[in-house]
Design a protein around this motif. Structure first.
Motif, PDB file in Angstrom:
ATOM      1  N   LEU A  29       0.753  -1.221  -0.018  1.00  0.00           N
ATOM      2  CA  LEU A  29      -0.025   0.122  -0.071  1.00  0.00           C
ATOM      3  C   LEU A  29       0.873   1.364   0.032  1.00  0.00           C
ATOM      4  O   LEU A  29       0.710   2.207  -0.773  1.00  0.00           O
ATOM      5  CB  LEU A  29      -0.812   0.095   1.243  1.00  0.00           C
ATOM      6  N   ASN A  30       1.823   1.250   0.663  1.00  0.00           N
ATOM      7  CA  ASN A  30       2.629   2.267   0.710  1.00  0.00           C
ATOM      8  C   ASN A  30       3.523   2.637  -0.469  1.00  0.00           C
ATOM      9  O   ASN A  30       3.746   3.739  -0.771  1.00  0.00           O
ATOM     10  CB  ASN A  30       3.724   2.402   2.354  1.00  0.00           C
ATOM     11  N   THR A  31       4.147   1.483  -0.910  1.00  0.00           N
ATOM     12  CA  THR A  31       4.621   1.773  -2.344  1.00  0.00           C
ATOM     13  C   THR A  31       3.792   2.120  -3.537  1.00  0.00           C
ATOM     14  O   THR A  31       3.990   3.214  -3.979  1.00  0.00           O
ATOM     15  CB  THR A  31       5.311   0.313  -2.779  1.00  0.00           C
ATOM     16  N   SER A  32       2.426   1.591  -3.542  1.00  0.00           N
ATOM     17  CA  SER A  32       1.498   1.775  -4.478  1.00  0.00           C
ATOM     18  C   SER A  32       0.946   3.424  -4.429  1.00  0.00           C
ATOM     19  O   SER A  32       0.843   4.057  -5.409  1.00  0.00           O
ATOM     20  CB  SER A  32       0.367   1.077  -4.769  1.00  0.00           C
ATOM     21  N   LEU A  33       0.819   3.574  -3.272  1.00  0.00           N
ATOM     22  CA  LEU A  33       0.204   5.111  -2.764  1.00  0.00           C
ATOM     23  C   LEU A  33       1.051   5.947  -2.543  1.00  0.00           C
ATOM     24  O   LEU A  33       0.819   6.794  -1.640  1.00  0.00           O
ATOM     25  CB  LEU A  33      -0.964   4.798  -2.060  1.00  0.00           C
ATOM     26  N   HIS A  34       2.422   5.782  -2.731  1.00  0.00           N
ATOM     27  CA  HIS A  34       3.203   6.924  -1.923  1.00  0.00           C
ATOM     28  C   HIS A  34       3.045   8.331  -2.254  1.00  0.00           C
ATOM     29  O   HIS A  34       2.992   9.157  -1.740  1.00  0.00           O
ATOM     30  CB  HIS A  34       4.769   6.584  -2.457  1.00  0.00           C
ATOM     31  N   SER A  35       2.588   8.515  -3.452  1.00  0.00           N
ATOM     32  CA  SER A  35       2.170   9.884  -4.347  1.00  0.00           C
ATOM     33  C   SER A  35       1.157  10.701  -3.276  1.00  0.00           C
ATOM     34  O   SER A  35       0.825  11.882  -3.274  1.00  0.00           O
ATOM     35  CB  SER A  35       1.701   9.951  -5.568  1.00  0.00           C
ATOM     36  N   ASP A 103      -6.365  -7.997  -4.441  1.00  0.00           N
ATOM     37  CA  ASP A 103      -6.780  -6.613  -4.601  1.00  0.00           C
ATOM     38  C   ASP A 103      -5.598  -5.884  -4.964  1.00  0.00           C
ATOM     39  O   ASP A 103      -5.153  -5.484  -4.030  1.00  0.00           O
ATOM     40  CB  ASP A 103      -7.908  -6.142  -3.600  1.00  0.00           C
ATOM     41  N   PRO A 104      -5.268  -5.567  -6.039  1.00  0.00           N
ATOM     42  CA  PRO A 104      -3.913  -4.773  -6.409  1.00  0.00           C
ATOM     43  C   PRO A 104      -3.995  -3.502  -5.952  1.00  0.00           C
ATOM     44  O   PRO A 104      -4.878  -2.464  -6.373  1.00  0.00           O
ATOM     45  CB  PRO A 104      -3.513  -5.057  -7.706  1.00  0.00           C
ATOM     46  N   PRO A 105      -3.314  -3.061  -4.719  1.00  0.00           N
ATOM     47  CA  PRO A 105      -3.318  -1.593  -4.507  1.00  0.00           C
ATOM     48  C   PRO A 105      -2.914  -0.745  -5.392  1.00  0.00           C
ATOM     49  O   PRO A 105      -3.408   0.419  -5.531  1.00  0.00           O
ATOM     50  CB  PRO A 105      -2.279  -1.477  -3.255  1.00  0.00           C
ATOM     51  N   GLU A 106      -2.206  -1.034  -6.298  1.00  0.00           N
ATOM     52  CA  GLU A 106      -1.587  -0.342  -7.551  1.00  0.00           C
ATOM     53  C   GLU A 106      -2.942   0.198  -8.390  1.00  0.00           C
ATOM     54  O   GLU A 106      -2.891   1.406  -9.095  1.00  0.00           O
ATOM     55  CB  GLU A 106      -0.794  -0.743  -8.664  1.00  0.00           C
ATOM     56  N   LEU A 107      -4.161  -0.369  -8.361  1.00  0.00           N
ATOM     57  CA  LEU A 107      -5.449   0.033  -9.186  1.00  0.00           C
ATOM     58  C   LEU A 107      -6.021   1.082  -8.348  1.00  0.00           C
ATOM     59  O   LEU A 107      -7.009   1.754  -8.941  1.00  0.00           O
ATOM     60  CB  LEU A 107      -6.405  -1.270  -9.129  1.00  0.00           C
ATOM     61  N   ILE A 108      -5.970   1.438  -7.049  1.00  0.00           N
ATOM     62  CA  ILE A 108      -6.529   2.297  -6.254  1.00  0.00           C
ATOM     63  C   ILE A 108      -6.194   3.782  -7.156  1.00  0.00           C
ATOM     64  O   ILE A 108      -7.260   4.712  -7.011  1.00  0.00           O
ATOM     65  CB  ILE A 108      -5.940   2.463  -5.030  1.00  0.00           C
ATOM     66  N   LEU A 109      -5.203   4.203  -7.694  1.00  0.00           N
ATOM     67  CA  LEU A 109      -4.928   5.346  -8.245  1.00  0.00           C
ATOM     68  C   LEU A 109      -5.645   5.424  -9.384  1.00  0.00           C
ATOM     69  O   LEU A 109      -6.090   6.523  -9.869  1.00  0.00           O
ATOM     70  CB  LEU A 109      -3.452   5.381  -8.607  1.00  0.00           C
ATOM     71  N   GLU A 113      -8.776   8.316 -10.337  1.00  0.00           N
ATOM     72  CA  GLU A 113      -8.944   9.071 -11.563  1.00  0.00           C
ATOM     73  C   GLU A 113     -10.352   9.107 -12.045  1.00  0.00           C
ATOM     74  O   GLU A 113     -10.867  10.020 -12.274  1.00  0.00           O
ATOM     75  CB  GLU A 113      -8.039   8.217 -12.559  1.00  0.00           C
ATOM     76  N   LEU A 114     -10.956   7.945 -11.948  1.00  0.00           N
ATOM     77  CA  LEU A 114     -12.428   7.804 -12.246  1.00  0.00           C
ATOM     78  C   LEU A 114     -13.242   8.571 -11.387  1.00  0.00           C
ATOM     79  O   LEU A 114     -14.177   9.285 -11.753  1.00  0.00           O
ATOM     80  CB  LEU A 114     -13.008   6.455 -12.332  1.00  0.00           C
ATOM     81  N   TRP A 115     -13.030   8.313 -10.166  1.00  0.00           N
ATOM     82  CA  TRP A 115     -13.874   9.177  -9.124  1.00  0.00           C
ATOM     83  C   TRP A 115     -13.601  10.571  -9.217  1.00  0.00           C
ATOM     84  O   TRP A 115     -14.682  11.490  -9.205  1.00  0.00           O
ATOM     85  CB  TRP A 115     -13.393   8.581  -7.681  1.00  0.00           C
ATOM     86  N   GLN A 116     -12.457  11.167  -9.406  1.00  0.00           N
ATOM     87  CA  GLN A 116     -12.053  12.631  -9.493  1.00  0.00           C
ATOM     88  C   GLN A 116     -12.847  13.324 -10.656  1.00  0.00           C
ATOM     89  O   GLN A 116     -13.007  14.325 -10.729  1.00  0.00           O
ATOM     90  CB  GLN A 116     -10.743  12.568  -9.549  1.00  0.00           C
ATOM     91  N   GLY A 118     -15.862  13.111 -11.418  1.00  0.00           N
ATOM     92  CA  GLY A 118     -17.182  13.451 -10.871  1.00  0.00           C
ATOM     93  C   GLY A 118     -18.436  12.572 -11.447  1.00  0.00           C
ATOM     94  O   GLY A 118     -19.419  12.932 -11.000  1.00  0.00           O
ATOM     95  N   ASP A 119     -17.885  11.800 -12.542  1.00  0.00           N
ATOM     96  CA  ASP A 119     -19.049  10.969 -13.038  1.00  0.00           C
ATOM     97  C   ASP A 119     -19.385   9.800 -12.163  1.00  0.00           C
ATOM     98  O   ASP A 119     -20.432   9.160 -12.425  1.00  0.00           O
ATOM     99  CB  ASP A 119     -18.470  10.481 -14.428  1.00  0.00           C
ATOM    100  N   TRP A 120     -18.702   9.319 -11.373  1.00  0.00           N
ATOM    101  CA  TRP A 120     -18.819   7.959 -10.600  1.00  0.00           C
ATOM    102  C   TRP A 120     -18.905   8.344  -8.985  1.00  0.00           C
ATOM    103  O   TRP A 120     -17.724   8.874  -8.406  1.00  0.00           O
ATOM    104  CB  TRP A 120     -17.816   7.108 -10.988  1.00  0.00           C
ATOM    105  N   ASP A 121     -19.969   7.805  -8.485  1.00  0.00           N
ATOM    106  CA  ASP A 121     -19.866   7.540  -6.962  1.00  0.00           C
ATOM    107  C   ASP A 121     -19.353   6.125  -6.599  1.00  0.00           C
ATOM    108  O   ASP A 121     -18.812   6.101  -5.275  1.00  0.00           O
ATOM    109  CB  ASP A 121     -21.133   7.752  -6.542  1.00  0.00           C
ATOM    110  N   THR A 122     -19.278   5.118  -7.402  1.00  0.00           N
ATOM    111  CA  THR A 122     -18.728   3.807  -7.186  1.00  0.00           C
ATOM    112  C   THR A 122     -17.922   3.361  -8.200  1.00  0.00           C
ATOM    113  O   THR A 122     -18.342   3.607  -9.430  1.00  0.00           O
ATOM    114  CB  THR A 122     -19.902   2.901  -6.587  1.00  0.00           C
ATOM    115  N   VAL A 123     -16.688   2.960  -7.826  1.00  0.00           N
ATOM    116  CA  VAL A 123     -15.824   2.342  -8.873  1.00  0.00           C
ATOM    117  C   VAL A 123     -15.516   0.899  -8.583  1.00  0.00           C
ATOM    118  O   VAL A 123     -14.901   0.874  -7.396  1.00  0.00           O
ATOM    119  CB  VAL A 123     -14.448   3.369  -9.009  1.00  0.00           C
TER     120      VAL A 123
END
Length: 188
Positions: A29-35, A103-109, A113-116, A118-123
Protein backbone atom coordinates in the motif's frame (compact mmCIF):
# COMPACT_ATOMS: atom_id res chain seq x y z
CA UNK A 1 -13.16 17.53 -11.74
CA UNK A 2 -12.23 16.60 -8.17
CA UNK A 3 -8.60 16.96 -7.14
CA UNK A 4 -7.22 14.46 -4.60
CA UNK A 5 -5.17 17.29 -3.09
CA UNK A 6 -8.45 18.68 -1.77
CA UNK A 7 -9.73 15.34 -0.46
CA UNK A 8 -8.77 12.43 1.76
CA UNK A 9 -9.08 8.75 0.95
CA UNK A 10 -9.90 6.03 3.44
CA UNK A 11 -8.77 2.45 2.94
CA UNK A 12 -11.07 -0.03 4.71
CA UNK A 13 -9.53 -3.45 5.34
CA UNK A 14 -11.58 -6.19 7.06
CA UNK A 15 -9.30 -8.89 8.51
CA UNK A 16 -9.78 -12.29 10.09
CA UNK A 17 -6.72 -14.33 11.12
CA UNK A 18 -4.46 -12.44 8.73
CA UNK A 19 -1.30 -12.05 10.82
CA UNK A 20 0.94 -13.04 7.88
CA UNK A 21 -0.63 -10.50 5.52
CA UNK A 22 -0.67 -7.26 7.50
CA UNK A 23 2.95 -6.13 7.02
CA UNK A 24 3.23 -7.13 3.33
CA UNK A 25 -0.09 -5.35 2.73
CA UNK A 26 1.16 -2.16 4.38
CA UNK A 27 4.40 -2.31 2.35
CA UNK A 28 2.46 -2.74 -0.91
CA UNK A 29 0.00 0.00 0.00
CA UNK A 30 2.78 2.44 0.91
CA UNK A 31 4.63 1.66 -2.30
CA UNK A 32 1.58 1.95 -4.55
CA UNK A 33 0.12 5.03 -2.89
CA UNK A 34 3.31 6.90 -2.02
CA UNK A 35 2.18 9.92 -4.04
CA UNK A 36 -0.92 10.38 -1.85
CA UNK A 37 0.38 8.97 1.45
CA UNK A 38 -0.54 12.14 3.37
CA UNK A 39 -4.14 11.91 2.12
CA UNK A 40 -4.77 8.41 3.52
CA UNK A 41 -6.77 7.12 6.47
CA UNK A 42 -6.33 3.32 6.84
CA UNK A 43 -8.96 1.50 8.91
CA UNK A 44 -8.46 -2.18 9.75
CA UNK A 45 -11.46 -4.06 11.12
CA UNK A 46 -10.41 -7.11 13.10
CA UNK A 47 -13.34 -9.50 12.79
CA UNK A 48 -12.64 -11.55 15.93
CA UNK A 49 -9.31 -13.05 14.86
CA UNK A 50 -7.97 -15.83 17.07
CA UNK A 51 -4.34 -15.29 16.04
CA UNK A 52 -2.24 -12.21 16.77
CA UNK A 53 -3.67 -10.09 13.94
CA UNK A 54 -4.79 -7.47 16.45
CA UNK A 55 -1.35 -7.20 18.05
CA UNK A 56 0.35 -6.78 14.67
CA UNK A 57 -2.07 -4.01 13.65
CA UNK A 58 -1.50 -2.29 16.99
CA UNK A 59 2.25 -2.35 16.32
CA UNK A 60 1.64 -0.76 12.91
CA UNK A 61 -0.49 1.94 14.59
CA UNK A 62 2.43 2.80 16.91
CA UNK A 63 4.55 3.84 13.92
CA UNK A 64 1.88 5.07 11.50
CA UNK A 65 -0.69 7.65 12.64
CA UNK A 66 -2.78 7.10 9.49
CA UNK A 67 -3.76 3.62 10.71
CA UNK A 68 -6.60 2.82 13.08
CA UNK A 69 -8.26 -0.36 14.31
CA UNK A 70 -11.85 -1.34 14.89
CA UNK A 71 -11.73 -4.51 16.97
CA UNK A 72 -14.88 -6.64 16.94
CA UNK A 73 -15.56 -8.80 20.00
CA UNK A 74 -16.05 -11.94 17.93
CA UNK A 75 -16.26 -13.08 14.32
CA UNK A 76 -19.38 -11.50 12.81
CA UNK A 77 -18.46 -12.09 9.15
CA UNK A 78 -17.01 -9.91 6.44
CA UNK A 79 -20.21 -8.02 5.62
CA UNK A 80 -20.58 -6.92 9.25
CA UNK A 81 -16.90 -6.04 9.45
CA UNK A 82 -17.20 -3.82 6.38
CA UNK A 83 -20.30 -2.16 7.81
CA UNK A 84 -18.51 -1.49 11.11
CA UNK A 85 -15.56 -0.05 9.24
CA UNK A 86 -17.73 2.33 7.21
CA UNK A 87 -18.85 3.86 10.50
CA UNK A 88 -15.20 4.76 11.22
CA UNK A 89 -13.76 5.91 7.90
CA UNK A 90 -13.22 9.64 7.60
CA UNK A 91 -12.25 10.14 3.97
CA UNK A 92 -14.15 11.82 1.18
CA UNK A 93 -14.05 8.44 -0.53
CA UNK A 94 -13.23 4.95 0.68
CA UNK A 95 -11.61 1.94 -0.95
CA UNK A 96 -12.69 -1.40 0.50
CA UNK A 97 -10.13 -4.12 -0.08
CA UNK A 98 -8.83 -7.43 1.22
CA UNK A 99 -5.49 -7.63 2.99
CA UNK A 100 -4.24 -10.69 1.06
CA UNK A 101 -3.18 -8.55 -1.94
CA UNK A 102 -5.55 -10.28 -4.35
CA UNK A 103 -6.89 -6.75 -4.71
CA UNK A 104 -3.94 -4.90 -6.31
CA UNK A 105 -3.24 -1.64 -4.43
CA UNK A 106 -1.82 -0.09 -7.60
CA UNK A 107 -5.36 0.00 -9.06
CA UNK A 108 -6.45 2.44 -6.35
CA UNK A 109 -4.90 5.34 -8.27
CA UNK A 110 -6.98 4.34 -11.33
CA UNK A 111 -10.09 4.23 -9.11
CA UNK A 112 -9.21 7.74 -7.92
CA UNK A 113 -8.80 8.99 -11.50
CA UNK A 114 -12.29 7.78 -12.36
CA UNK A 115 -13.80 9.14 -9.14
CA UNK A 116 -12.14 12.52 -9.61
CA UNK A 117 -13.99 13.04 -12.91
CA UNK A 118 -17.15 13.48 -10.84
CA UNK A 119 -19.00 10.98 -13.03
CA UNK A 120 -18.82 8.05 -10.61
CA UNK A 121 -19.84 7.59 -6.97
CA UNK A 122 -18.74 3.95 -7.03
CA UNK A 123 -15.82 2.42 -8.94
CA UNK A 124 -15.71 -1.40 -8.93
CA UNK A 125 -12.70 -3.61 -9.27
CA UNK A 126 -13.65 -6.48 -11.59
CA UNK A 127 -11.63 -9.67 -11.68
CA UNK A 128 -10.66 -10.36 -15.27
CA UNK A 129 -8.64 -13.53 -14.69
CA UNK A 130 -10.03 -16.39 -12.63
CA UNK A 131 -7.50 -18.95 -13.90
CA UNK A 132 -6.03 -19.41 -10.41
CA UNK A 133 -9.46 -20.22 -8.95
CA UNK A 134 -10.56 -23.83 -8.77
CA UNK A 135 -13.03 -24.92 -11.43
CA UNK A 136 -15.70 -25.19 -8.73
CA UNK A 137 -15.05 -21.57 -7.68
CA UNK A 138 -15.21 -20.38 -11.29
CA UNK A 139 -18.52 -22.15 -11.91
CA UNK A 140 -20.15 -21.08 -8.64
CA UNK A 141 -18.94 -17.47 -8.99
CA UNK A 142 -20.23 -17.21 -12.56
CA UNK A 143 -23.52 -18.82 -11.56
CA UNK A 144 -23.89 -16.45 -8.62
CA UNK A 145 -23.54 -13.28 -10.70
CA UNK A 146 -25.83 -14.54 -13.45
CA UNK A 147 -28.49 -15.63 -10.93
CA UNK A 148 -28.26 -12.43 -8.87
CA UNK A 149 -28.55 -10.19 -11.92
CA UNK A 150 -31.43 -12.30 -13.26
CA UNK A 151 -33.49 -11.85 -10.07
CA UNK A 152 -32.44 -8.25 -9.40
CA UNK A 153 -35.02 -5.88 -10.81
CA UNK A 154 -32.95 -2.71 -10.91
CA UNK A 155 -29.73 -3.34 -8.96
CA UNK A 156 -27.34 -5.19 -11.21
CA UNK A 157 -23.78 -5.86 -10.15
CA UNK A 158 -20.94 -6.27 -12.63
CA UNK A 159 -19.95 -9.89 -13.12
CA UNK A 160 -16.84 -10.78 -11.09
CA UNK A 161 -17.02 -7.57 -9.05
CA UNK A 162 -15.92 -8.33 -5.53
CA UNK A 163 -15.71 -6.09 -2.51
CA UNK A 164 -12.73 -4.21 -3.98
CA UNK A 165 -14.17 -0.83 -4.86
CA UNK A 166 -14.08 2.89 -4.22
CA UNK A 167 -17.22 4.49 -2.82
CA UNK A 168 -17.85 8.19 -2.43
CA UNK A 169 -18.77 9.75 0.91
CA UNK A 170 -22.32 10.28 -0.37
CA UNK A 171 -22.64 6.50 -0.81
CA UNK A 172 -21.11 5.88 2.62
CA UNK A 173 -23.55 8.32 4.21
CA UNK A 174 -26.47 6.60 2.45
CA UNK A 175 -25.32 3.16 3.65
CA UNK A 176 -25.02 4.49 7.19
CA UNK A 177 -28.69 5.49 7.05
CA UNK A 178 -29.89 1.99 6.14
CA UNK A 179 -31.38 0.02 9.03
CA UNK A 180 -30.43 -3.47 7.78
CA UNK A 181 -28.23 -5.57 10.00
CA UNK A 182 -27.54 -8.31 7.46
CA UNK A 183 -26.09 -6.68 4.39
CA UNK A 184 -24.92 -7.72 0.99
CA UNK A 185 -22.25 -5.11 0.35
CA UNK A 186 -21.56 -6.09 -3.27
CA UNK A 187 -24.94 -4.56 -4.15
CA UNK A 188 -24.05 -1.07 -2.88
Amino acid sequence: MKNINNYTLSILVPVYNERESILPFMDALNTSLHSIKDKLDIVFVNDGSSDDTKRIIESVIESDSRVSLVNLARNFGKESAMTAGLDHVQGDACVIMDVDLQDPPELILKFLELWQTGDWDTVYGVRVDRSKDTWVKRITAGGFYRFFNWIAAETKIPENAGDFRLIDKTVIDAIRQLPERNRFMKAY
